[in-house]
Each structure stands twice: as structure tokens, then as C-alpha cells.
Design a protein around this motif. Structure first.
Motif, PDB file in Angstrom:
ATOM      1  N   ARG A  30     -29.313 -29.130 -46.614  1.00  0.00           N
ATOM      2  CA  ARG A  30     -28.543 -28.445 -45.562  1.00  0.00           C
ATOM      3  C   ARG A  30     -28.200 -29.411 -44.432  1.00  0.00           C
ATOM      4  O   ARG A  30     -27.041 -29.534 -44.035  1.00  0.00           O
ATOM      5  N   ASP A  31     -29.214 -30.122 -43.946  1.00  0.00           N
ATOM      6  CA  ASP A  31     -28.999 -31.007 -42.808  1.00  0.00           C
ATOM      7  C   ASP A  31     -28.083 -32.176 -43.178  1.00  0.00           C
ATOM      8  O   ASP A  31     -27.259 -32.599 -42.367  1.00  0.00           O
ATOM      9  N   HIS A  32     -28.214 -32.673 -44.388  1.00  0.00           N
ATOM     10  CA  HIS A  32     -27.339 -33.763 -44.840  1.00  0.00           C
ATOM     11  C   HIS A  32     -25.880 -33.320 -44.846  1.00  0.00           C
ATOM     12  O   HIS A  32     -25.000 -34.025 -44.333  1.00  0.00           O
ATOM     13  N   ILE A  33     -25.621 -32.139 -45.376  1.00  0.00           N
ATOM     14  CA  ILE A  33     -24.234 -31.661 -45.443  1.00  0.00           C
ATOM     15  C   ILE A  33     -23.678 -31.406 -44.043  1.00  0.00           C
ATOM     16  O   ILE A  33     -22.508 -31.641 -43.767  1.00  0.00           O
ATOM     17  N   LEU A  34     -24.545 -30.999 -43.126  1.00  0.00           N
ATOM     18  CA  LEU A  34     -24.106 -30.773 -41.750  1.00  0.00           C
ATOM     19  C   LEU A  34     -23.996 -32.074 -40.952  1.00  0.00           C
ATOM     20  O   LEU A  34     -23.567 -32.057 -39.797  1.00  0.00           O
ATOM     21  N   GLY A  35     -24.430 -33.180 -41.572  1.00  0.00           N
ATOM     22  CA  GLY A  35     -24.390 -34.453 -40.862  1.00  0.00           C
ATOM     23  C   GLY A  35     -25.481 -34.581 -39.823  1.00  0.00           C
ATOM     24  O   GLY A  35     -25.367 -35.367 -38.879  1.00  0.00           O
ATOM     25  N   LEU A  36     -26.549 -33.814 -39.985  1.00  0.00           N
ATOM     26  CA  LEU A  36     -27.682 -33.887 -39.046  1.00  0.00           C
ATOM     27  C   LEU A  36     -28.744 -34.834 -39.598  1.00  0.00           C
ATOM     28  O   LEU A  36     -28.786 -35.082 -40.803  1.00  0.00           O
ATOM     29  N   PRO A  37     -29.603 -35.341 -38.736  1.00  0.00           N
ATOM     30  CA  PRO A  37     -30.684 -36.196 -39.237  1.00  0.00           C
ATOM     31  C   PRO A  37     -31.615 -35.409 -40.174  1.00  0.00           C
ATOM     32  O   PRO A  37     -31.867 -34.220 -39.951  1.00  0.00           O
ATOM     33  N   ILE A  38     -32.107 -36.088 -41.209  1.00  0.00           N
ATOM     34  CA  ILE A  38     -32.986 -35.441 -42.184  1.00  0.00           C
ATOM     35  C   ILE A  38     -34.426 -35.772 -41.828  1.00  0.00           C
ATOM     36  O   ILE A  38     -34.741 -36.915 -41.532  1.00  0.00           O
ATOM     37  N   HIS A  39     -35.335 -34.769 -41.814  1.00  0.00           N
ATOM     38  CA  HIS A  39     -36.730 -35.181 -41.599  1.00  0.00           C
ATOM     39  C   HIS A  39     -37.506 -35.323 -42.896  1.00  0.00           C
ATOM     40  O   HIS A  39     -37.898 -36.415 -43.242  1.00  0.00           O
TER      41      HIS A  39
END
Ligand code: ATP
Ligand code: MG
Length: 396
Positions: A30-39
Motif C-alpha cells: 500500500r505504502d509503496h503504491i502511494l509513494g510513501l516510505p515503507i517500514h
């Protein structure tokens, strides 16, 4: 593929070479597709835990009964979870039985929201069985399957919905929101620690106001400790706090204590009901007490010091948010001049005091020590041995 996924590729490849499937899943997708940092990169696989342990040399049984094995490879560790379905939800809580399955789709089906039910294979292809991509695009938090059923299985998901709303600044899709409104009372079945974890994540999010507003609107708040029938009071926080976010958990709790107009005893009780840690509870109570001092125009350095200098900047930040106005800079300057953090920093000991006053150890020592501490805090004497001894003798 993003770097974090690329790094984990050898793990996926090894599993596939052994004849099984493996995918990136969950929040990282989800975060990758949103361009957010991945934890954390979560990997799901058709291989059973025992099979994973055969494939990799170094593994740890992290949560083997739930199908999770940690694999250590090239100085990194990866959590690998076997595809599973869940059943036997009792009392609207987590399942008491998980069944390992070989189908990715079954695994994705048990996940909470469509945006969390995406998988990515090692070539970067997205597997999207529940229109999660469309919902990501439309900024919607939508239950996988029938929302009502999903919240009956695990009522915590209702809190997760508003938490993701706060984190992502998304909207809870209409039917999902309706199902939360209808089933909010089920939240009281969930262990408070789990509710708190989601609630704190909500409060510390950048868009916490939107998640918090929804938390109130859908009446989830009515089933949390100390919030019953307090929606109006809590909503006032939203009014005053435009564009402001909390720097830490303690600031958020203090703001809530303020909104609920709790006195010290009540606030302590409230935080115990939420089972926050003792440290967080003490810091929050002292921060709120400090705000109350400033509110009545008490800027006494000794009072501030006793409530803990570590709480000062948090209390100031909260005052700004709550529109408790005074000369922040002037007070900050004065507080910064306090040269000690605690009595341990004083350049004189109880033993010294005995010698200087020529007395035996007793209550007088503690009394003299506090007197000195206060004088140092108020800037009436320097914190060095000479000055302190002199002060002690002349203030007998
Ligand atoms: P975060 O960024 O907070 O880690 P996340 O989506 O990774 O967000 P986790 O709690 O780490 O959330 O869970 C990982 C994944 O497991 C979720 O994306 C979701 O697919 C699934 N999941 C977690 N909790 C639940 C739940 N209560 N019900 C159904 N699925 C869940
Ligand atoms: Mg996660």
C-alpha cells in the motif's frame, strides 16, 4: 520495485525455486503504491512454516502458530507468513483458529481493507483481487467483503479504519462507515491495549483531525474509556487545533485531559483505564498540570521545575494549540536559565551539609537541601560549593 523490495528479492526467488509462491503483501505494498516510505516488508507464501524452515538455513520461529517465521539472509531479517484463513472468531475478537492454505486469494480475502489486500510478485506485478488499486486512487478505506461481517469477526478493524484515515488522509467508504456506526458497541469487547495502540497511532498522525472527527462521528468514542457522552467536549479539540499535530503521545493525552476538563485525580484514573505506561501517565499528568498553571497566570519557576523541566516545551506547545496565550519567549528564557535538572545536580551533598552545619544526619538535611535546591532554581544562588555553603550558613 522499490529498494526495500529489491533487497528482499532473493528470499522470494528461493521460495519459488523450491516450488512455492511468494509475494510482498500488506502495508508495504500500500505504502509503496502511494509513494510513501515503507517500514516493514511483509512476505506471504504458499509454503508452510516447516517448509520455509527447510528452504532457509537461519530462521526464527517468530509466531509459528500463526504461520510466521523470520528468515535471516544477507544481514537482514524478513517476516514470512504462510497464506492462511481465520475462523472461530469468538466474542468479536481475533480468531482462535488459523488454517494454512495454498491460495493467495484466500489469504487476501481475510485482510481488513481493500487497500491492505494487495500483493506484488517478484516482477512487480500487482495482484488486486478486491479493487484495492481503485480504492487507493479514490482515497477510500473500504472493507474486504461485507463490512458488517468483517467487523463482527474482529471489532478492532473499526479502529483501524479511522486510524488509516488519519494516517493517509483518506475517507472511510460509505457502507464501511455505516457498518462502523451500526456496530460501534462491539469495540468494548476488544482488549484496551489493542484499541489504545490504534488510537495512539491515530492521534500521532499528520491528519489526525480527520480520523478523530470520524472516530467521534461514528460513535466509536462512546465505547472507549472516559469518552462516553463526551463527543462535544472532544470535538472542541478539533476547533482549536487546526494545522497542529502532536509531537508525542504525552502531548496528545494531555490535550485530551484538557478537553475533558479532568482534574489531576480524574486524569490519572482516566490514563490508568487506558492502560498507558506509568511513565507516559506521569508525564501527561505533569504536562497538563503545567498548562493549568500557565492558564491561571502562574509562571513560578519552582512550580514549573517541580512538574519536570522535560515537560515544559510540551506544555508550551500545548498552550499554543489550546490558545492559552502569554509571553512564551520570555518564560522560555527564564526556564532555560534554571541550571539544574534535579537535586542530584547540586554541587553539595547531605554529608557536606552535616559538616557545614555541624549536625548529625536527620530531617534537617533534607530540609536544607530543598531550601538550597529552590534557591538555585530561582536563581538566588550559584550552584557551586562555595556559594552554596555560604548560602546555607547565612540562611539558618
Ligand atoms: P502499518 O503501517 O501500521 O504497519 P499495516 O497495514 O502494515 O500498517 P499491520 O498491523 O502491520 O498494518 O498489518 C499488516 C497487514 O495485515 C495489514 O495490511 C492487513 O492486510 C493485515 N491485518 C492486520 N491486522 C488486521 C486485522 N485486524 N484484520 C484483518 N487484517 C489485518
Ligand atoms: Mg505493518
Amino acid at each position: 520495485l522499490p529498494e526495500d523490495f529489491k533487497e528482499a528479492l532473493p528470499v522470494l526467488e528461493k521460495i519459488e525455486q523450491a516450488g512455492f509462491e511468494a509475494y510482498f503483501v500488506g502495508g508495504s505494498v500500500r505504502d509503496h503504491i502511494l509513494g510513501l516510505p515503507i517500514h516493514d516488508v511483509d512476505i506471504a507464501t504458499s509454503a508452510y512454516p516447516e517448509e520455509i524452515k527447510h528452504i532457509f538455513k537461519r530462521t526464527i520461529d517468530t509466531g509459528i502458530q500463526h504461520g510466521t517465521v523470520t528468515v535471516l539472509l544477507n544481514d537482514s531479517s524478513y517476516e514470512i507468513t504462510t497464506f492462511r484463513t481465520e475462523s472461530g472468531y469468538q466474542d468479536f475478537r481475533r480468531p482462535d483458529k488459523v488454517t494454512f492454505v495454498r491460495s493467495l486469494e484466500d489469504d487476501l480475502k481475510r485482510r481488513d481493507f481493500t487497500i491492505n489486500a494487495l500483493a506484488v510478485d517478484r516482477n512487480g506485478n500487482v495482484i488486486d483481487k478486491f479493487d484495492g488499486l481503485k480504492d487507493l486512487d479514490n482515497h477510500l478505506i473500504k472493507a474486504v467483503g461485507k463490512a458488517e461481517e468483517r467487523f463482527h469477526e474482529d471489532a478492532l478493524r473499526m479502529m483501524r479504519a479511522v486510524r488509516f484515515q488519519a494516517q493517509l488522509n483518506f475517507t472511510v467508504e460509505e457502507q464501511t462507515a455505516q457498518a462502523i456506526a451500526d456496530n460501534a458497541p462491539l469495540l468494548s469487547k476488544i482488549a484496551i491495549e489493542r484499541v489504545r495502540e490504534e488510537f495512539v497511532k491515530l492521534l500521532l498522525s499528520h491528519s489526525w483531525q480527520t480520523g478523530f472527527a470520524e472516530f467521534l462521528k461514528l460513535h466509536l468514542s462512546d465505547y472507549c474509556p472516559g469518552f462516553k457522552d463526551q463527543r462535544m467536549e472532544l470535538a472542541e479539540l478539533l476547533e482549536s487545533s487546526k494545522d497542529k499535530y502532536f509531537v508525542d503521545e504525552e502531548e496528545a493525552w494531555s490535550a485530551i485531559g484538557y478537553a475533558l476538563t479532568l482534574n489531576q485525580g480524574e486524569f490519572n484514573h482516566f490514563l490508568r483505564d487506558w492502560k498507558v505506561s506509568n511513565k507516559t501517565r506521569e508525564m501527561s499528568v505533569n504536562t497538563l498540570n503545567m498548562v493549568h498553571l500557565f492558564e491561571v497566570g502562574d509562571y513560578d519557576l519552582w512550580n514549573i521545575y517541580k512538574l519536570g523541566l522535560d515537560n515544559f516545551s510540551r506544555a508550551l506547545s500545548l498552550c499554543k494549540m489550546l490558545q492559552v496565550f502569554f509571553d512564551y519567549d520570555a518564560l522560555t528564557q527564564k526556564v532555560e536559565q534554571i541550571s539544574i535538572k534535579s537535586s542530584h545536580d547540586l554541587k553539595i551533598t547531605g554529608k557536606d551539609i552535616c559538616q557545614i552545619l555541624n549536625v548529625k544526619p536527620g530531617p534537617i538535611i533534607g530540609k536544607s537541601m530543598s531550601q538550597i535546591e529552590r534557591a538555585v532554581v530561582e536563581g538566588n544562588v550559584y550552584n557551586n560549593f562555595e556559594e552554596l555553603s555560604h548560602y546555607l550558613l547565612s540562611n539558618q
